[in-house]
Structures are given as C-alpha cells and as structure tokens.
Design a protein around this motif. Structure first.
Motif, PDB file in Angstrom:
ATOM      1  N   ALA A 316       0.859  -1.171   0.000  1.00  0.00           N
ATOM      2  CA  ALA A 316       0.000   0.000   0.000  1.00  0.00           C
ATOM      3  C   ALA A 316       0.899   1.226   0.000  1.00  0.00           C
ATOM      4  CB  ALA A 316      -0.881   0.002   1.234  1.00  0.00           C
ATOM      5  N   ARG A 385      -9.523  -0.513  -0.754  1.00  0.00           N
ATOM      6  CA  ARG A 385      -8.153  -0.533  -1.284  1.00  0.00           C
ATOM      7  C   ARG A 385      -7.814  -1.877  -1.923  1.00  0.00           C
ATOM      8  NH1 ARG A 385      -8.218   3.425   2.470  1.00  0.00           N
ATOM      9  NH2 ARG A 385      -6.549   4.986   2.493  1.00  0.00           N
ATOM     10  N   VAL A 386      -8.196  -2.954  -1.246  1.00  0.00           N
ATOM     11  CA  VAL A 386      -7.871  -4.273  -1.805  1.00  0.00           C
ATOM     12  C   VAL A 386      -8.673  -4.510  -3.082  1.00  0.00           C
ATOM     13  CG1 VAL A 386      -7.806  -6.760  -1.389  1.00  0.00           C
ATOM     14  CG2 VAL A 386      -7.239  -5.189   0.453  1.00  0.00           C
ATOM     15  N   TRP A 389      -6.927  -2.539  -5.790  1.00  0.00           N
ATOM     16  CA  TRP A 389      -5.647  -3.163  -6.160  1.00  0.00           C
ATOM     17  C   TRP A 389      -5.891  -4.441  -6.967  1.00  0.00           C
ATOM     18  CZ3 TRP A 389      -3.433  -7.927  -5.126  1.00  0.00           C
ATOM     19  CH2 TRP A 389      -2.100  -8.059  -5.535  1.00  0.00           C
ATOM     20  N   TYR A 428      -1.298  -6.077   0.073  1.00  0.00           N
ATOM     21  CA  TYR A 428      -2.613  -6.421  -0.479  1.00  0.00           C
ATOM     22  C   TYR A 428      -2.574  -7.819  -1.096  1.00  0.00           C
ATOM     23  CZ  TYR A 428      -3.736  -1.436  -0.088  1.00  0.00           C
ATOM     24  OH  TYR A 428      -3.959  -0.172   0.367  1.00  0.00           O
TER      25      TYR A 428
END
Ligand code: GLU
Length: 552
Positions: A316, A385-386, A389, A428
């Motif tokens: 991250a 966020r994951v 990604w 991640y």
C-alpha cells in the motif's frame, strides 16, 4: 578586453537583458518562512525507489510551511532523454500521494519547467557572465582535451581544465573573432576564481558543517551546441524559480564548491542545502571463503529499486510512505505510537531529526511497518483498497471480493478496531491467502491434524459439535458447547485441570477447537473461530465439517 563586445560576438542570438527575466519571475508571494523546494530529475525513464526520500523531504518541507514544491525536468543532456518520462515521474509519485504544485503538466508561473525549453534564458545569463569577464569561450578540440587528460594522468595530478593547463582563458578579442569567423566550435567556460589549496566551510542542513576544497576548475557552462550543462542550468533555475531549499543526493556534494562560486558570480542568493545519503542495502559477499554482510548502493538492477514495482507487488502506498518516514525522521515512530490514527501530515517533519549517515533499506522493517499501517484501517477502507488493487493485479480474487462486498467487509472486520488490532498481512497481495478460505472456490485443507489423535475421537467431536451447533448462540454459549464436546469424547474440558494432570486425558478442549479449525478453515491458524463460523454461516460450516469427517 572589452567584455561587452566579446559577449555580443558570442551571443548574437540573445536580445534580452537578464533584468527581463528578473521582472518576469518576481519573488514568490508566500508567507514568511514558506519554503520552495524542487525535485529535479533527469528523465531517464526509470523512477528509483530512492527518489522517494528527497521527494518526501521536499514535499513535507514545502507543504508544511505553506510553500511550493515543484518538479523540474533536467533534460539538457538530450542523449539520455526518454519519451513520456515526465508523466511517468508525476504518476509514480502521485500514486504514493505526493503531489507537485508546479510542473510541465501542472503548469505554474515560473515555467517552463523543462530545461530544454529554457535555452534562451540560460544563454542570456551566460552572456551576462561573459560581459562581466567571468566566462570565456574555449576552442580546445576533443583531441587536445584528451591529450591534456593523458598528460595529467601521467603527471598524477587532478584532471581538468585549471591553472597552468588552461589554454583559452586569455585569448584576445581578435583571436576569438578569428576562430568564430573560421566556424570553429567552442564551449563556454567558467572563469574559476578558486584555489585548490583553500578549503571552504559550508553548512549543510543534514550533514552539518563541512570543509571542502575550493573549486579551481574552469568548468563548462555551455556545450558546443549552445545548451547549458546541468551546473549552469540549475543555478539559473533555482534562482529564477526562487528555490529556498535544495534537497538532493550526496553525490552532488563534490560539485558544491563550484555551485557556490556560480551563485556568487551571478550574485544570486545561495539556497539552503540538504544533501541526503544514498540508500543502502545489505548484501552478502564471499571473501576467502567467509560470507560477510556489506552495505551496497540500492542500484537500478536490485529488486525493489523501481518505485512502481511496489504497487504491483501489493504494497500500500501509505505503508511505503510511512516506512520512508521512519527512516527519514528518528522521532517518527515514537510519534506514531502516541498518535496511532493521526494522518501522517500531522507529524511535524524536522530537518534536525534527519540522520546524516543515511538509511539502510530493510524489507523486514517495511513489512512490519506495513502490517501496522494496514491494521489501523477500518474494514471499509481495507476493502476499498484491496478491491481497487485486485481489479488490476488479481482479477480472479477481485471477482470474489466484489461479488458480495458485505461478506468481504465482515471478514475484514474480524479483529479490527480495538486497541490491539490483528496484523495478518503486510501487502494487499497477502489478503487472498489470509481470507481465501472464506470462499469455497479458494478453500482447501492445507494443514493436518497430528497423528497422535484417534480418528474416532475427531469424528465423534465433529458429530457432537454439529448436533449442538446453533448459529444464534453467543460467544460464551458457543464455547461452552465446545467444552461439552470435549467432555463428551473424554477430553478434558478445562485447560487448567488438564495441565495439572495431562496423563489422565487423551486431549483437551483446545485440541477439539483445533479439529474444528482445521476442518472449517483448512489451517492450524486462523482468525477467531466464533467470528469465522458466524460469517461462513451454518450450512457452510456444517458441510465443511461433514466433508472433513469423510476424509478421515
Ligand atoms: N538533475 C540532477 C539529478 O539528476 C539533480 C541534482 C539537483 O537536485 O540539483 O540528480
């Protein structure tokens, strides 16, 4: 010698006075104490991880003080130029949350921000130096210069155009004119006023006060194609763009005596300097059969040297920045302990807390820092966020995650939010391994129950558990039932009692939990089983238990 006449002869193309540019780029209108910093890379097409250090320092110093942080592309060495490199640089840093206020792309009132577009400006300032007798044309050919170098090597003296080796410093106007009329190419050299027997004292904000040998070399200011060298260009630019603090690699320290002279020759105000040590890594080398650890520069070919490679690997950006900050400021970690949830911008970055000796790149430390940073995010934040990604780097996992966001968020919420949040992953890319067992398509039994337990006991434990399992049980009731299962198969339901007389029982309640854990999650280690079962739901739990039983 009439230097004005010489200047006109050398620069027929320059029709402006430097005052024109001084008026065009007046002092910036900024609050007292505001710092103006710049990142000034040569666009070689590779954004080095090490660049994050000066860039973060520049960004913090500027934005913390209400100043300006700009990007200047130093491409006067056109051979090294790479198409699109500017956008790549900007994108790479923006991915890490670092924004430039002014650049080729963002614009700004002190541009152009690409040196190759500032040729006229440099030539105007170079002309000024000539007209003041501080620079002169040099007609020495490449052969003459290499012959000079050979002579100096043989005599074991410092190489360069200085002192007794200088040829063109005192050419008369007529000699210069003759050469120019004959079409001879020339470079413009700085008339150094230094003496290598002298030392200058200089205070660098990171390195402290240092003594360096004065520059006595007549360095090249303009190349034979009329373009400036980096040295001239950066001095003119830092002056006109009103840079207050120059943050750059320590490899530039040796050029500093020359730079100081240049600033003085132009009567420019000298900015403050912060020379940052090279980022090192530990490498193993073998010497006489002994393996030793040595410090080496993190070079372009090393793993982890490319800034954007961190994103693909699943780091991250926030974690990488937090890690760099721990290296840059010795008091950062302490601050973070006291302010676990504060945004990093709240930390008061201080030049005084920077280490003069530089940093050692340490992946293990980066991972530790990353685990901490990720553990502080809420389930929603981690999920977003994951998901973002994985939409680029793991499409298969992304489909699973996004097919039921609430389910994914419930999983990610396990052990989050308290004083001691779980720290299961640093990247991640590790999230799939951590939570994959919640998805049937990724579930597999990878650990096994040690051989010393009887298969019958395990089967009976599973049957008894299924019989009593009620999704609506609270944590305590759920656990009491596991104790009952333990007692039901003759295992000790109480850990204390077991420890007092381990020989009396074939196992204990913890072993029963382990059977269930391996059956349901496939592993010895997993997040809290009560939470896991609640999220999986009764039918999935029971079918996994049954399936496991059938493999015994
Ligand atoms: N263009 C130089 C480099 O590539 C920058 C040096 C400086 O920041 O003054 O490193």
């Amino acid at each position: 010698m009439d230097y004005n006449k010489l200047a006109d002869l050398l620069f027929p193309d320059v029709d402006k006075e430097t005052s024109y540019y001084e008026d065009l780029y007046p002092p910036r209108n900024l609050p007292e104490g505001a710092m103006v910093t710049r990142f000034a890379p040569s666009p070689t097409g590779f954004v080095h991880f090490g660049g994050l250090f000066p860039v973060l320092v520049c960004e913090r110093l500027a934005h913390q003080s209400g100043g300006v942080f700009y990007l200047r592309i130093e491409d006067t060495d056109s051979k090294r130029e790479v198409e699109g490199a500017e956008k790549d640089i900007i994108n790479a840093f923006e991915t890490f949350g670092i924004k430039f206020d002014e650049s080729v792309v963002h614009g700004g009132s002190y541009g152009p921000y690409r040196q190759s577009d500032r040729r006229d400006i440099y030539r105007c300032y170079a002309k000024k130096l000539v007209s003041e007798g501080k620079a002169y044309p040099c007609f020495c050919t490449a052969e003459e210069l290499s012959e000079l170098r050979e002579r100096q090597e043989a005599a074991k003296v410092v190489p360069g155009y200085y002192g007794e080796y200088v040829k063109c410093r005192d050419l008369t106007y007529e000699q210069v004119k003759k050469n120019i009329d004959a079409g001879k190419p020339f470079v413009l050299r700085f008339k150094s006023f230094g003496d290598s027997r002298n030392k200058i004292k200089f205070t660098d904000l990171v390195k402290g006060t240092i003594e360096i040998t004065e520059n006595d070399i007549d360095h090249v200011l303009l190349k034979s194609d009329g373009m400036p060298t980096y040295h001239l260009a950066h001095a003119v630019d830092d002056h006109l763009m009103h840079t207050t603090h120059v943050v750059r690699g320590e490899e530039w320290l040796s050029s500093l005596p020359y730079h100081i002279q240049l600033f003085r020759a132009f009567d420019f105000r000298l900015p403050k300097y912060l020379h940052i040590s090279q980022l090192m890594r530990l490498a193993e080398v073998e010497e006489d059969g002994i393996v030793k650890q040595v410090k080496k520069k993190l070079s372009k070919r090393d793993k982890g040297a490319g800034l954007t490679s961190y994103i693909g690997e699943g780091y991250a950006p926030e974690c990488v920045i937090e890690y760099v900050m721990t290296l840059l400021n010795s008091n950062f970690e302490e601050w973070r302990k006291a302010n676990p949830f504060a945004p990093i911008e709240d930390f008061k970055f201080s030049v005084k807390k920077m280490s003069a000796s530089g940093s050692l790149f340490d992946l293990k430390k980066l991972e530790d820092v990353s685990k901490n940073v990720l553990s502080r995010f809420s389930a929603d934040e981690i999920y977003e966020r994951v998901a973002a990604w994985s939409s680029v780097y793991d499409k298969e996992f992304n489909l699973l995650l996004t097919s039921d966001p609430d389910y994914a968020k419930r999983i990610l919420a396990i052990g989050r939010g308290g004083n001691k949040p779980r720290k299961d992953f640093a990247l991640y890319s590790e999230v799939k391994g951590y939570m994959g067992f919640f998805y049937d398509s990724l579930f597999e039994v990878s650990d096994s129950i040690p051989d010393n337990f009887k298969k019958e006991d395990i089967k009976n434990a599973i049957d008894l558990f299924i019989k009593g399992y009620d999704e609506n049980d609270d944590r305590q009731t759920w656990f009491d039932k596991i104790k009952d299962v333990a007692a039901g198969i003759g295992y000790c339901p109480d850990m204390k009692a077991y420890k007092a007389a381990p020989d009396r029982y074939p196992g204990h309640v913890g072993d029963v939990s382990m059977f269930l854990r391996i059956a349901v999650t496939g592993r010895m280690n997993s997040p809290d089983m009560y939470d896991v079962m609640n999220i999986l739901g009764k039918s999935r739990v029971v079918s996994r238990l049954e399936a496991f039983k059938n493999t015994l």
